[in-house]
Design a protein around this motif. Structure first.
Motif, PDB file in Angstrom:
ATOM      1  N   UNK A  40       0.970  -1.161  -0.176  1.00  0.00           N
ATOM      2  CA  UNK A  40       0.057  -0.031  -0.063  1.00  0.00           C
ATOM      3  C   UNK A  40       0.740   1.207  -0.178  1.00  0.00           C
ATOM      4  N   UNK A  41       1.956   1.204   0.784  1.00  0.00           N
ATOM      5  CA  UNK A  41       2.828   2.537   0.774  1.00  0.00           C
ATOM      6  C   UNK A  41       3.446   2.573  -0.468  1.00  0.00           C
ATOM      7  N   UNK A  42       4.005   1.529  -0.982  1.00  0.00           N
ATOM      8  CA  UNK A  42       4.695   1.463  -2.165  1.00  0.00           C
ATOM      9  C   UNK A  42       3.975   1.985  -3.331  1.00  0.00           C
ATOM     10  N   UNK A  43       2.799   1.496  -3.453  1.00  0.00           N
ATOM     11  CA  UNK A  43       2.012   2.007  -4.572  1.00  0.00           C
ATOM     12  C   UNK A  43       1.435   3.425  -4.489  1.00  0.00           C
ATOM     13  N   UNK A  44       1.208   3.960  -3.342  1.00  0.00           N
ATOM     14  CA  UNK A  44       0.815   5.325  -3.195  1.00  0.00           C
ATOM     15  C   UNK A  44       1.443   5.986  -2.138  1.00  0.00           C
ATOM     16  N   UNK A  45       2.706   6.381  -2.360  1.00  0.00           N
ATOM     17  CA  UNK A  45       3.304   6.915  -0.822  1.00  0.00           C
ATOM     18  C   UNK A  45       2.728   8.092  -0.553  1.00  0.00           C
ATOM     19  N   UNK A  46       2.341   9.078  -1.419  1.00  0.00           N
ATOM     20  CA  UNK A  46       1.364  10.140  -0.765  1.00  0.00           C
ATOM     21  C   UNK A  46       0.247   9.898   0.065  1.00  0.00           C
ATOM     22  N   UNK A  47      -0.174   8.754   0.093  1.00  0.00           N
ATOM     23  CA  UNK A  47      -1.248   8.219   0.895  1.00  0.00           C
ATOM     24  C   UNK A  47      -0.952   7.568   2.405  1.00  0.00           C
ATOM     25  N   UNK A  48       0.334   7.482   2.571  1.00  0.00           N
ATOM     26  CA  UNK A  48       0.739   6.669   3.789  1.00  0.00           C
ATOM     27  C   UNK A  48       1.314   7.577   4.847  1.00  0.00           C
ATOM     28  N   UNK A  49       0.491   7.515   6.188  1.00  0.00           N
ATOM     29  CA  UNK A  49       1.048   8.640   7.072  1.00  0.00           C
ATOM     30  C   UNK A  49       1.108   7.720   8.098  1.00  0.00           C
ATOM     31  N   UNK A  50       1.984   8.397   9.489  1.00  0.00           N
ATOM     32  CA  UNK A  50       2.348   7.556  10.461  1.00  0.00           C
ATOM     33  C   UNK A  50       2.322   8.721  11.514  1.00  0.00           C
ATOM     34  N   UNK A  51       1.649   8.589  12.670  1.00  0.00           N
ATOM     35  CA  UNK A  51       1.511   9.703  13.756  1.00  0.00           C
ATOM     36  C   UNK A  51       2.256   9.115  14.870  1.00  0.00           C
ATOM     37  N   UNK A  52       3.165  10.405  15.090  1.00  0.00           N
ATOM     38  CA  UNK A  52       4.182  10.168  16.176  1.00  0.00           C
ATOM     39  C   UNK A  52       3.660  10.922  17.461  1.00  0.00           C
ATOM     40  N   UNK A  53       3.851  10.504  18.525  1.00  0.00           N
ATOM     41  CA  UNK A  53       3.707  10.995  19.649  1.00  0.00           C
ATOM     42  C   UNK A  53       4.872  10.927  20.642  1.00  0.00           C
ATOM     43  N   UNK A  54       5.610  11.894  20.522  1.00  0.00           N
ATOM     44  CA  UNK A  54       6.887  12.203  21.142  1.00  0.00           C
ATOM     45  C   UNK A  54       7.815  11.006  20.929  1.00  0.00           C
ATOM     46  N   UNK A  55       7.713  10.939  19.423  1.00  0.00           N
ATOM     47  CA  UNK A  55       8.885  10.240  18.771  1.00  0.00           C
ATOM     48  C   UNK A  55       8.557   8.805  18.814  1.00  0.00           C
ATOM     49  N   UNK A  56       7.285   8.093  19.357  1.00  0.00           N
ATOM     50  CA  UNK A  56       6.922   6.874  19.335  1.00  0.00           C
ATOM     51  C   UNK A  56       5.621   6.792  18.262  1.00  0.00           C
ATOM     52  N   UNK A  57       5.806   5.733  17.413  1.00  0.00           N
ATOM     53  CA  UNK A  57       4.779   5.365  16.607  1.00  0.00           C
ATOM     54  C   UNK A  57       3.288   5.218  17.216  1.00  0.00           C
ATOM     55  N   UNK A  58       2.261   5.973  16.864  1.00  0.00           N
ATOM     56  CA  UNK A  58       1.188   5.492  17.768  1.00  0.00           C
ATOM     57  C   UNK A  58      -0.254   5.820  16.918  1.00  0.00           C
TER      58      UNK A  58
END
Length: 168
Positions: A40-58
């Motif tokens: 999913x990330x490779x096919x459409x990188x502009x649509x892949x998001x990660x939420x960081x809270x104080x440096x931790x993936x959340x």
């Protein structure tokens, strides 16, 4: 979004194990393989998001173009993104419990819908699961009955709903 150490950023390949761990925690009834997240990330990188809270993936949000009136199957590789009457599909929004209540989900949804609008999509669509239909309704999505999708929705859960929002 940047507030109290909370921000969304583009997902990288290094984030994929954390994404899979978040998915296992948030969506244990809807498991997907690491290869699915990677594709999913490779096919459409502009649509892949990660939420960081104080440096931790959340949390994460995966979105991509899709064919209107259809839904991708759970835990299945696409190979390529389809052509055809397009919609912008919101595939998966997942936040760990500690990430909820900060407004992060609403911020990324509006950011992604703005991206879809600027990219020329007339609609956005999704399958609402885990009691999320009221959240999506607050963001302008309405349930749409597509008889051909009933079986696919039931493969998620009895209460799953196909929802669409007009963008133009």
């Amino acid at each position: 979004m940047t507030s109290k150490g909370i921000h969304w950023r583009g997902m990288t390949t290094l984030d994929l194990p954390a994404v899979q761990a978040i998915a296992a925690c948030v969506h244990p009834s809807f498991p997907e393989d690491l290869a699915v997240f990677a594709e999913r990330r490779a096919l459409y990188p502009d649509g892949a998001w990660l939420l960081d809270i104080n440096g931790a993936p959340s949390g994460y949000f995966l979105t991509h173009p899709w064919t209107a009136g259809t839904m991708p199957k759970l835990n299945q590789l696409y190979g390529t993104l389809p052509s055809g009457p397009p919609t912008y599909y919101l595939h998966d929004l997942a936040l760990l419990p500690q990430a909820r209540g900060h407004g992060a989900a609403g911020v990324i949804v509006e950011q992604v819908l703005d991206h879809a609008r600027r990219a020329g999509f007339a609609t956005a669509s999704l399958a609402a699961v885990n009691g999320s239909a009221p959240f999506w309704s607050r963001h302008g999505f309405v349930p749409v009955d597509v008889p051909e999708l009933r079986e696919a929705l039931l493969s998620y859960e009895d209460a799953a709903q196909y929802m669409v929002r007009q963008l133009s």
